[in-house]
Design an enzyme around this catalytic site. Structure first.
Site, PDB file in Angstrom:
ATOM      1  N   GLU A   1       3.692 -37.539  61.939  1.00  0.00           N
ATOM      2  CA  GLU A   1       3.368 -38.562  60.942  1.00  0.00           C
ATOM      3  C   GLU A   1       4.316 -39.749  61.071  1.00  0.00           C
ATOM      4  OE1 GLU A   1       3.366 -36.835  57.045  1.00  0.00           O
ATOM      5  OE2 GLU A   1       1.843 -35.342  57.593  1.00  0.00           O
TER       6      GLU A   1
ATOM      7  N   SER B   1       0.927 -35.989  49.875  1.00  0.00           N
ATOM      8  CA  SER B   1      -0.127 -35.348  50.652  1.00  0.00           C
ATOM      9  C   SER B   1       0.280 -33.903  50.914  1.00  0.00           C
ATOM     10  CB  SER B   1      -0.370 -36.089  51.975  1.00  0.00           C
ATOM     11  OG  SER B   1       0.745 -35.966  52.808  1.00  0.00           O
TER      12      SER B   1
ATOM     13  N   ASP C   1      -2.576 -38.136  54.865  1.00  0.00           N
ATOM     14  CA  ASP C   1      -1.181 -38.117  55.311  1.00  0.00           C
ATOM     15  C   ASP C   1      -0.615 -39.520  55.456  1.00  0.00           C
ATOM     16  OD1 ASP C   1      -0.973 -35.301  55.472  1.00  0.00           O
ATOM     17  OD2 ASP C   1      -1.917 -35.328  57.455  1.00  0.00           O
TER      18      ASP C   1
ATOM     19  N   GLU D   1      -5.589 -38.371  58.343  1.00  0.00           N
ATOM     20  CA  GLU D   1      -5.087 -36.998  58.195  1.00  0.00           C
ATOM     21  C   GLU D   1      -4.541 -36.615  59.564  1.00  0.00           C
ATOM     22  OE1 GLU D   1      -4.065 -33.657  56.185  1.00  0.00           O
ATOM     23  OE2 GLU D   1      -5.033 -35.393  55.268  1.00  0.00           O
TER      24      GLU D   1
END
Length: 135
Positions: free
Chosen positions: A9, A29, A39, A52
Protein backbone atom coordinates in the site's frame (compact mmCIF):
# COMPACT_ATOMS: atom_id res chain seq x y z
CA UNK A 1 2.58 -11.94 1.25
CA UNK A 2 3.31 -9.33 3.85
CA UNK A 3 1.23 -9.53 7.01
CA UNK A 4 -1.21 -6.76 6.15
CA UNK A 5 -0.11 -5.63 2.71
CA UNK A 6 0.87 -2.27 4.19
CA UNK A 7 4.25 -2.30 2.44
CA UNK A 8 2.54 -2.68 -0.93
CA UNK A 9 0.00 0.00 0.00
CA UNK A 10 2.80 2.46 0.89
CA UNK A 11 4.63 1.59 -2.35
CA UNK A 12 1.51 2.28 -4.41
CA UNK A 13 0.76 5.55 -2.60
CA UNK A 14 4.32 6.72 -3.37
CA UNK A 15 3.90 5.74 -7.04
CA UNK A 16 0.65 7.72 -7.21
CA UNK A 17 2.23 10.83 -5.65
CA UNK A 18 5.17 10.53 -8.06
CA UNK A 19 2.61 10.46 -10.90
CA UNK A 20 1.07 13.77 -9.71
CA UNK A 21 -1.92 12.24 -7.92
CA UNK A 22 -2.84 13.00 -4.34
CA UNK A 23 -3.11 9.64 -2.60
CA UNK A 24 -3.61 8.23 0.86
CA UNK A 25 -4.07 4.95 2.62
CA UNK A 26 -7.51 4.79 4.17
CA UNK A 27 -6.85 4.67 7.92
CA UNK A 28 -9.82 2.43 8.73
CA UNK A 29 -9.71 -0.01 5.85
CA UNK A 30 -9.48 -3.68 6.67
CA UNK A 31 -12.45 -3.99 8.96
CA UNK A 32 -11.77 -1.36 11.63
CA UNK A 33 -15.05 0.29 10.72
CA UNK A 34 -18.41 -0.72 9.27
CA UNK A 35 -18.00 1.90 6.54
CA UNK A 36 -17.02 0.67 3.06
CA UNK A 37 -13.43 1.92 2.69
CA UNK A 38 -10.86 0.84 0.12
CA UNK A 39 -7.17 0.54 0.97
CA UNK A 40 -6.16 3.59 -1.11
CA UNK A 41 -7.97 6.68 -2.31
CA UNK A 42 -6.31 8.80 -5.00
CA UNK A 43 -7.09 11.52 -7.50
CA UNK A 44 -5.73 14.37 -9.55
CA UNK A 45 -8.80 16.47 -10.32
CA UNK A 46 -9.57 14.48 -13.46
CA UNK A 47 -9.39 10.89 -12.30
CA UNK A 48 -10.50 9.49 -8.95
CA UNK A 49 -9.43 6.00 -7.89
CA UNK A 50 -10.52 3.65 -5.12
CA UNK A 51 -8.07 0.75 -4.86
CA UNK A 52 -8.20 -2.47 -2.86
CA UNK A 53 -4.60 -3.73 -2.64
CA UNK A 54 -3.82 -7.44 -2.73
CA UNK A 55 -0.44 -9.12 -2.93
CA UNK A 56 0.86 -12.65 -3.11
CA UNK A 57 3.98 -14.69 -3.65
CA UNK A 58 1.81 -17.36 -5.30
CA UNK A 59 0.03 -17.33 -8.68
CA UNK A 60 -3.41 -16.66 -7.21
CA UNK A 61 -5.03 -14.12 -4.93
CA UNK A 62 -8.38 -14.81 -3.27
CA UNK A 63 -10.56 -11.89 -2.24
CA UNK A 64 -13.59 -12.01 0.03
CA UNK A 65 -16.75 -10.80 -1.70
CA UNK A 66 -17.38 -8.33 1.15
CA UNK A 67 -14.17 -6.50 0.20
CA UNK A 68 -15.26 -6.18 -3.44
CA UNK A 69 -18.79 -5.10 -2.47
CA UNK A 70 -17.37 -2.43 -0.13
CA UNK A 71 -14.93 -1.23 -2.81
CA UNK A 72 -17.73 -0.85 -5.36
CA UNK A 73 -20.03 0.85 -2.86
CA UNK A 74 -17.38 3.38 -1.86
CA UNK A 75 -16.39 4.05 -5.48
CA UNK A 76 -20.01 4.60 -6.46
CA UNK A 77 -20.64 7.08 -3.63
CA UNK A 78 -17.30 8.88 -4.09
CA UNK A 79 -17.38 9.00 -7.90
CA UNK A 80 -14.19 6.96 -8.25
CA UNK A 81 -13.08 4.13 -10.49
CA UNK A 82 -12.83 0.92 -8.45
CA UNK A 83 -9.72 -1.21 -8.96
CA UNK A 84 -8.07 -4.18 -7.36
CA UNK A 85 -4.35 -3.49 -7.30
CA UNK A 86 -2.67 -6.88 -7.65
CA UNK A 87 1.00 -7.19 -6.78
CA UNK A 88 2.58 -10.56 -7.42
CA UNK A 89 6.13 -11.04 -6.11
CA UNK A 90 8.76 -9.83 -8.60
CA UNK A 91 6.07 -8.72 -11.08
CA UNK A 92 4.73 -5.31 -12.02
CA UNK A 93 1.50 -3.98 -10.57
CA UNK A 94 -1.70 -4.88 -12.37
CA UNK A 95 -5.08 -3.23 -11.85
CA UNK A 96 -8.34 -5.04 -12.44
CA UNK A 97 -11.90 -3.82 -12.43
CA UNK A 98 -14.24 -5.91 -10.29
CA UNK A 99 -16.30 -7.05 -13.29
CA UNK A 100 -13.42 -9.10 -14.78
CA UNK A 101 -12.56 -11.04 -11.62
CA UNK A 102 -13.20 -14.77 -11.50
CA UNK A 103 -16.03 -15.67 -9.11
CA UNK A 104 -15.42 -18.78 -7.00
CA UNK A 105 -18.00 -21.40 -5.99
CA UNK A 106 -18.10 -19.79 -2.55
CA UNK A 107 -19.11 -16.47 -4.20
CA UNK A 108 -15.75 -14.88 -3.44
CA UNK A 109 -13.26 -13.72 -6.07
CA UNK A 110 -9.96 -14.89 -7.47
CA UNK A 111 -7.23 -13.14 -9.42
CA UNK A 112 -4.88 -15.44 -11.30
CA UNK A 113 -1.49 -14.30 -12.54
CA UNK A 114 -2.65 -15.02 -16.12
CA UNK A 115 -5.84 -12.95 -15.74
CA UNK A 116 -3.92 -10.08 -14.17
CA UNK A 117 -1.45 -9.89 -17.04
CA UNK A 118 -3.90 -10.62 -19.86
CA UNK A 119 -6.75 -8.32 -18.84
CA UNK A 120 -5.38 -6.17 -16.05
CA UNK A 121 -4.25 -2.61 -16.66
CA UNK A 122 -0.80 -1.21 -16.11
CA UNK A 123 -0.18 1.70 -13.72
CA UNK A 124 -0.09 4.37 -16.46
CA UNK A 125 -3.34 3.05 -17.92
CA UNK A 126 -5.38 3.65 -14.77
CA UNK A 127 -4.08 7.22 -14.79
CA UNK A 128 -5.18 7.70 -18.39
CA UNK A 129 -1.58 8.23 -19.57
CA UNK A 130 -1.22 5.14 -21.73
CA UNK A 131 -3.40 2.62 -23.50
CA UNK A 132 -2.44 -1.00 -24.02
CA UNK A 133 -3.98 -2.97 -26.85
CA UNK A 134 -5.67 -6.06 -25.46
CA UNK A 135 -6.81 -8.98 -27.59
Amino acid sequence: MSKTGSREERELVKMLWDADCAAMRAPASGGATKKPLPDIIAGNGNIYLAIEVKSSSKDRIYINSDKIDALCEFANIFGAQPYIGAKFTRKKWRFLTPDILHKTRQNNYRVDLDLAFQKGLEFDEILGKDKQVKF
